[in-house]
Design a protein around this motif. Structure first.
Motif, mmCIF file in Angstrom:
data_model
loop_
_atom_site.group_PDB
_atom_site.id
_atom_site.type_symbol
_atom_site.label_atom_id
_atom_site.label_comp_id
_atom_site.label_asym_id
_atom_site.label_seq_id
_atom_site.Cartn_x
_atom_site.Cartn_y
_atom_site.Cartn_z
ATOM 1 N N ALA A 200 51.537 21.891 77.257
ATOM 2 C CA ALA A 200 52.937 21.635 76.947
ATOM 3 C C ALA A 200 53.180 20.134 76.914
ATOM 4 C CB ALA A 200 53.830 22.282 77.997
ATOM 5 N N GLY A 201 54.104 19.706 76.053
ATOM 6 C CA GLY A 201 54.444 18.298 76.016
ATOM 7 C C GLY A 201 54.816 17.821 74.628
ATOM 8 N N PHE A 202 55.068 16.519 74.532
ATOM 9 C CA PHE A 202 55.512 15.882 73.297
ATOM 10 C C PHE A 202 54.394 15.023 72.704
ATOM 11 C CE2 PHE A 202 59.343 16.829 75.588
ATOM 12 C CZ PHE A 202 60.324 17.055 74.639
ATOM 13 N N PHE A 203 54.291 15.037 71.377
ATOM 14 C CA PHE A 203 53.368 14.129 70.708
ATOM 15 C C PHE A 203 54.020 13.640 69.419
ATOM 16 C CE2 PHE A 203 52.380 18.455 69.555
ATOM 17 C CZ PHE A 203 52.082 18.444 68.197
ATOM 18 N N ALA A 204 53.593 12.454 68.969
ATOM 19 C CA ALA A 204 54.282 11.799 67.859
ATOM 20 C C ALA A 204 53.293 11.210 66.867
ATOM 21 C CB ALA A 204 55.199 10.700 68.384
ATOM 22 N N ALA A 205 53.725 11.135 65.617
ATOM 23 C CA ALA A 205 53.021 10.396 64.567
ATOM 24 C C ALA A 205 54.001 9.346 64.051
ATOM 25 C CB ALA A 205 52.592 11.332 63.442
ATOM 26 N N ILE A 206 53.591 8.076 64.096
ATOM 27 C CA ILE A 206 54.480 6.963 63.757
ATOM 28 C C ILE A 206 53.854 6.137 62.649
ATOM 29 C CG2 ILE A 206 55.744 4.970 64.663
ATOM 30 C CD1 ILE A 206 55.216 6.137 67.490
ATOM 31 N N LEU A 207 54.621 5.850 61.614
ATOM 32 C CA LEU A 207 54.126 5.047 60.498
ATOM 33 C C LEU A 207 54.137 3.575 60.903
ATOM 34 C CD1 LEU A 207 53.066 5.118 57.638
ATOM 35 C CD2 LEU A 207 55.418 4.974 56.802
ATOM 36 N N ALA A 208 53.096 3.196 61.647
ATOM 37 C CA ALA A 208 52.983 1.830 62.146
ATOM 38 C C ALA A 208 51.531 1.565 62.491
ATOM 39 C CB ALA A 208 53.858 1.627 63.379
ATOM 40 N N GLU A 209 51.095 0.347 62.322
ATOM 41 C CA GLU A 209 49.750 -0.012 62.739
ATOM 42 C C GLU A 209 49.681 -0.010 64.263
ATOM 43 O OE1 GLU A 209 48.252 -3.506 60.931
ATOM 44 O OE2 GLU A 209 48.705 -2.868 58.885
ATOM 45 N N GLU A 210 48.491 0.228 64.769
ATOM 46 C CA GLU A 210 48.304 0.411 66.205
ATOM 47 C C GLU A 210 48.856 -0.735 67.032
ATOM 48 O OE1 GLU A 210 47.397 2.628 69.406
ATOM 49 O OE2 GLU A 210 47.058 3.261 67.331
ATOM 50 N N SER A 211 48.737 -1.958 66.530
ATOM 51 C CA SER A 211 49.135 -3.137 67.305
ATOM 52 C C SER A 211 50.641 -3.389 67.303
ATOM 53 C CB SER A 211 48.416 -4.376 66.765
ATOM 54 O OG SER A 211 48.755 -4.590 65.393
ATOM 55 N N LYS A 212 51.376 -2.681 66.480
ATOM 56 C CA LYS A 212 52.805 -2.973 66.320
ATOM 57 C C LYS A 212 53.662 -2.420 67.457
ATOM 58 C CE LYS A 212 52.568 -5.127 62.338
ATOM 59 N NZ LYS A 212 52.954 -6.547 62.205
ATOM 60 N N TYR A 248 58.854 8.304 61.542
ATOM 61 C CA TYR A 248 58.009 9.014 62.501
ATOM 62 C C TYR A 248 58.414 10.476 62.579
ATOM 63 C CZ TYR A 248 61.834 8.548 65.937
ATOM 64 O OH TYR A 248 63.041 8.607 66.580
ATOM 65 N N MET A 249 57.526 11.263 63.176
ATOM 66 C CA MET A 249 57.802 12.663 63.480
ATOM 67 C C MET A 249 57.438 12.906 64.938
ATOM 68 S SD MET A 249 56.406 14.691 60.065
ATOM 69 C CE MET A 249 54.823 13.833 60.013
ATOM 70 N N LEU A 250 58.330 13.576 65.661
ATOM 71 C CA LEU A 250 58.109 13.911 67.070
ATOM 72 C C LEU A 250 57.997 15.424 67.200
ATOM 73 C CD1 LEU A 250 58.019 12.970 70.080
ATOM 74 C CD2 LEU A 250 60.507 13.299 70.121
ATOM 75 N N PHE A 251 56.915 15.878 67.828
ATOM 76 C CA PHE A 251 56.646 17.302 67.982
ATOM 77 C C PHE A 251 56.627 17.674 69.465
ATOM 78 C CE2 PHE A 251 54.509 15.783 64.177
ATOM 79 C CZ PHE A 251 54.870 16.704 63.220
ATOM 80 N N ARG A 252 56.765 18.963 69.727
ATOM 81 C CA ARG A 252 56.670 19.452 71.096
ATOM 82 C C ARG A 252 55.919 20.777 71.129
ATOM 83 N NH1 ARG A 252 59.874 22.811 74.653
ATOM 84 N NH2 ARG A 252 61.460 23.131 73.046
ATOM 85 N N ILE A 253 55.030 20.924 72.101
ATOM 86 C CA ILE A 253 54.384 22.208 72.357
ATOM 87 C C ILE A 253 55.089 22.861 73.538
ATOM 88 C CG2 ILE A 253 52.269 23.382 73.073
ATOM 89 C CD1 ILE A 253 50.679 21.217 71.694
ATOM 90 N N GLU A 254 55.601 24.034 73.319
ATOM 91 C CA GLU A 254 56.256 24.812 74.372
ATOM 92 C C GLU A 254 55.255 25.800 74.949
ATOM 93 O OE1 GLU A 254 59.842 28.171 74.740
ATOM 94 O OE2 GLU A 254 59.408 27.203 72.818
ATOM 95 N N LYS A 255 55.255 25.933 76.249
ATOM 96 C CA LYS A 255 54.367 26.872 76.938
ATOM 97 C C LYS A 255 55.205 27.831 77.775
ATOM 98 C CE LYS A 255 51.142 26.914 80.871
ATOM 99 N NZ LYS A 255 50.481 26.054 81.874
#
Length: 361
Positions: A200-212, A248-255
């Motif tokens: 369970a928890g939140f994960f994200a994909a962000i349109l940004a370079e790692e260092s930003k 960006y997109m923010l996702f969540r896994i529900e358990k």
């Protein structure tokens, strides 16, 4: 080539640089159980919680935003893919002056499904498609169909998945489409040997370079992606600010430990018939026909975890016996209510019978 493979190639070939992360529980404003999920012991649901459209695209003037997701997991021993597409109207009816603002989606991408074995794979893409009237209508239609799929008793609507999937593939093949942000991840069961275990928890994909962006500053407050004070404390709840300037997109896994029992309509109806039979004194009918039908349906159901099959049969049988002995004192119960009962003792004959059912199915 199917859409899942096609999108995977597109993400590898076309997607601009982006960063992904699974936020640790201490970086989220609410507490929850983030222990690894073992196969056969829990139910999961994946949500698209939030997204943001940065202003570097002429959204709605020249291009439509389209969110497409596909989640693949084992269902009843077979891999199934649940597609999802969000039309512009589903993205909170964004207006031209409302860009670069948070879009609260909170849309379930999957039903509450049992994680019984295998892998859980997620693909999600934010596409822009050239704005044309026929494209907008097509997107709206496909969005309506995809909303029908994330229902608890998935087996009842599974036949819809393939035509919806095909329609999304056709949509992404017409007109001028561009991948703005693509994300894919595969989750394993506990002790899978990596950090991508299902939990369970939140994960994200962000349109940004790692260092930003500093990963340690990212956090979740009120289901929104924020930047706040790093550390293991909850200080970020007070000083955090929304992440701005990036798509960006923010996702969540529900358990969950329990299924939505009342949604299992086939089993629910059989249990109701058995209760009616006991109350009316038709004990032989219940014993010879309805109880075996209930047991078989439970063990064949792809919507129940392996560990719950046995518990369901035991609790239902125990309640029906109680109902038969005290019909004037015990009222009919819902399937949910029956499943909240304590686990009854099991005799050796029942143990052998359930073991045979487990092996057979």
């Amino acid at each position: 080539m199917n859409l899942f493979s096609s999108l995977s190639e597109s993400f590898t070939r076309e997607a601009p640089k982006y960063k992904t992360l699974f936020l640790p529980q201490y970086r989220v404003d609410i507490d929850y159980d983030d222990t690894a999920i073992y196969a056969g012991e829990a139910y999961c649901r994946i949500w698209l919680v939030e997204m943001r459209l940065a202003k570097d695209v002429e959204w709605f003037k020249q291009r439509y935003p389209v969110v497409h997701a596909a989640i693949r997991f084992n269902h009843g021993g077979k891999p199934v893919t649940i597609p999802y597409i969000a039309a512009p109207g589903q993205l909170q009816k964004i207006a031209k002056d409302n860009l670069d603002k948070v879009i609260q989606c909170n849309y379930p991408l999957t039903p509450l499904f049992p994680f019984n074995n295998g892998l859980v794979e997620l693909q999600a893409g934010l596409f822009s498609i050239a704005a044309e009237d026929f494209v907008g209508k097509f997107i709206k239609t496909m969005g309506r169909f995809s909303e029908l799929l994330p229902v608890p008793e998935l087996s009842r609507v599974l036949k819809l998945a393939e035509p919806v999937y095909q329609g999304i593939e056709d949509l992404l093949d017409i007109g001028d489409r561009r991948l703005e942000l693509g994300y894919q991840q595969t989750f394993t069961e506990a002790e899978g040997g990596g950090s991508n275990y299902l939990r369970a928890g939140f994960f994200a994909a962000i349109l940004a370079e790692e260092s930003k962006i500093n990963n340690d500053a990212l956090c979740v407050v009120n289901d929104s992606l924020y930047l706040g004070s790093p550390g293991n404390t909850k200080v970020f709840i007070r000083d955090g600010k929304p992440l701005e300037g990036y798509s960006y997109m923010l996702f969540r896994i529900e358990k969950r430990k329990q299924q939505d029992w009342e949604s299992l309509l086939t089993i629910k109806e059989l249990v109701n018939q058995a209760q009616d039979g006991v109350i009316s004194g038709e004990y032989e009918k219940v014993k010879q026909f309805l109880l075996p039908a209930i047991q078989t349906t439970i063990y064949r159901s792809p919507d129940i975890t392996k560990s719950d099959r046995k518990l369901m049969v035991l609790k239902i049988k125990d309640f029906l016996q109680e109902l038969g002995l005290q019909a004037t004192k015990v009222q009919k119960r819902s399937l949910y209510s029956i499943m909240q009962r304590s686990i009854p003792q099991i005799d050796s004959a029942t143990e052998l019978e359930l073991a045979a059912l487990e092996q057979f199915f």
